[in-house]
Design a protein around this motif. Structure first.
Motif, short mmCIF file in Angstrom:
data_model
loop_
_atom_site.label_atom_id
_atom_site.label_comp_id
_atom_site.label_asym_id
_atom_site.label_seq_id
_atom_site.Cartn_x
_atom_site.Cartn_y
_atom_site.Cartn_z
N MET A 1 1.00 -1.02 0.00
CA MET A 1 -0.03 -0.12 0.06
C MET A 1 1.06 1.25 0.14
N VAL A 2 0.76 2.07 -0.87
CA VAL A 2 1.50 3.53 -0.88
C VAL A 2 1.10 4.17 0.14
N PRO A 3 1.94 5.18 0.63
CA PRO A 3 1.78 5.97 1.83
C PRO A 3 0.30 6.87 1.87
N ASN A 4 0.03 7.28 0.60
CA ASN A 4 -1.21 8.31 0.59
C ASN A 4 -2.55 7.22 0.63
N SER A 5 -2.52 6.05 0.27
CA SER A 5 -3.56 5.15 0.45
C SER A 5 -3.78 4.82 1.95
N PHE A 6 -2.47 4.56 2.42
CA PHE A 6 -2.54 4.05 3.85
C PHE A 6 -3.20 5.10 4.70
N CYS A 7 -2.79 6.41 4.56
CA CYS A 7 -3.18 7.55 5.31
C CYS A 7 -4.65 7.77 5.02
N ARG A 8 -5.07 7.55 3.75
CA ARG A 8 -6.74 7.77 3.53
C ARG A 8 -7.35 6.61 4.51
N TYR A 9 -6.88 5.50 4.20
CA TYR A 9 -7.43 4.28 5.09
C TYR A 9 -7.48 4.53 6.31
N THR A 14 -10.15 5.43 11.67
CA THR A 14 -9.67 6.08 13.00
C THR A 14 -10.58 7.30 13.19
N GLY A 15 -10.59 8.02 12.22
CA GLY A 15 -11.19 9.45 12.26
C GLY A 15 -9.90 10.63 12.54
N LYS A 16 -8.74 10.14 12.43
CA LYS A 16 -7.64 10.90 12.71
C LYS A 16 -6.60 10.64 11.52
N THR A 17 -5.78 11.66 11.38
CA THR A 17 -4.81 11.19 10.37
C THR A 17 -3.70 10.46 11.17
N PHE A 18 -2.74 9.69 10.46
CA PHE A 18 -1.84 9.05 11.20
C PHE A 18 -0.95 10.03 12.09
N SER A 19 -0.42 10.92 11.60
CA SER A 19 0.44 12.03 12.14
C SER A 19 -0.52 12.42 13.72
N LYS A 20 -1.67 12.79 13.61
CA LYS A 20 -2.34 13.12 14.74
C LYS A 20 -2.42 11.92 15.83
N PHE A 21 -2.65 10.87 15.18
CA PHE A 21 -2.60 9.69 16.12
C PHE A 21 -1.25 9.27 16.74
N LEU A 22 -0.33 9.39 15.98
CA LEU A 22 1.16 9.42 16.53
C LEU A 22 1.48 10.38 17.56
N VAL A 23 0.99 11.56 17.53
CA VAL A 23 1.39 12.59 18.43
C VAL A 23 0.58 12.29 19.80
N ASP A 24 -0.69 11.76 19.57
CA ASP A 24 -1.49 11.36 20.76
C ASP A 24 -0.83 10.29 21.57
N ILE A 25 -0.41 9.44 20.89
CA ILE A 25 0.11 8.22 21.67
C ILE A 25 1.47 8.74 22.27
N ARG A 26 2.40 9.47 21.60
CA ARG A 26 3.64 10.04 22.39
C ARG A 26 3.18 10.96 23.23
N ILE A 27 2.39 11.90 23.41
CA ILE A 27 1.88 12.50 24.43
C ILE A 27 1.22 11.74 25.73
N GLY A 28 0.49 10.70 25.41
CA GLY A 28 0.08 9.78 26.40
C GLY A 28 1.12 9.23 27.08
N TYR A 29 2.32 8.64 26.25
CA TYR A 29 3.34 8.29 27.00
C TYR A 29 4.04 9.22 27.63
N SER A 30 4.14 10.54 27.30
CA SER A 30 5.00 11.45 28.09
C SER A 30 4.12 11.90 29.51
N CYS A 31 2.84 11.70 29.27
CA CYS A 31 2.20 11.86 30.38
C CYS A 31 2.18 10.78 31.52
#
Length: 78
Positions: A1-9, A14-31
């Motif tokens: 799967m190409v990156p654009n297709s993955f991001c759309r899927y 999830t209702g979130k972009t992959f970047s937003k999801f990743l930031v949420d995970i990182r902030i949760g870990y930092s908390c």
């Protein structure tokens, strides 16, 4: 799967972009690290996967509504 297709899927599932999801995970870990209170905030920033402290601080405040320092202080009193 190409990156654009993955991001759309990913966003349709999830209702979130992959970047937003990743930031949420990182902030949760930092908390989690902040509450353990074993590292200073700059160390936590880099341990959580951020390469820039300003970006970490901005993202942390956007998600939690508090700066990392105030977040730590407010949970130490509880």
């Amino acid at each position: 799967m190409v990156p654009n297709s993955f991001c759309r899927y990913f966003k349709t599932r999830t209702g979130k972009t992959f970047s937003k999801f990743l930031v949420d995970i990182r902030i949760g870990y930092s908390c989690k690290l902040i509450l353990e209170n074993k590292m200073d905030i700059k160390q936590i920033c880099f341990e959580s996967g951020f390469n820039n402290f300003a970006s970490f601080h901005k993202s942390f405040k956007a998600i939690t509504g508090k700066t990392p320092k105030i977040y730590r202080q407010s949970h130490m009193l509880s």
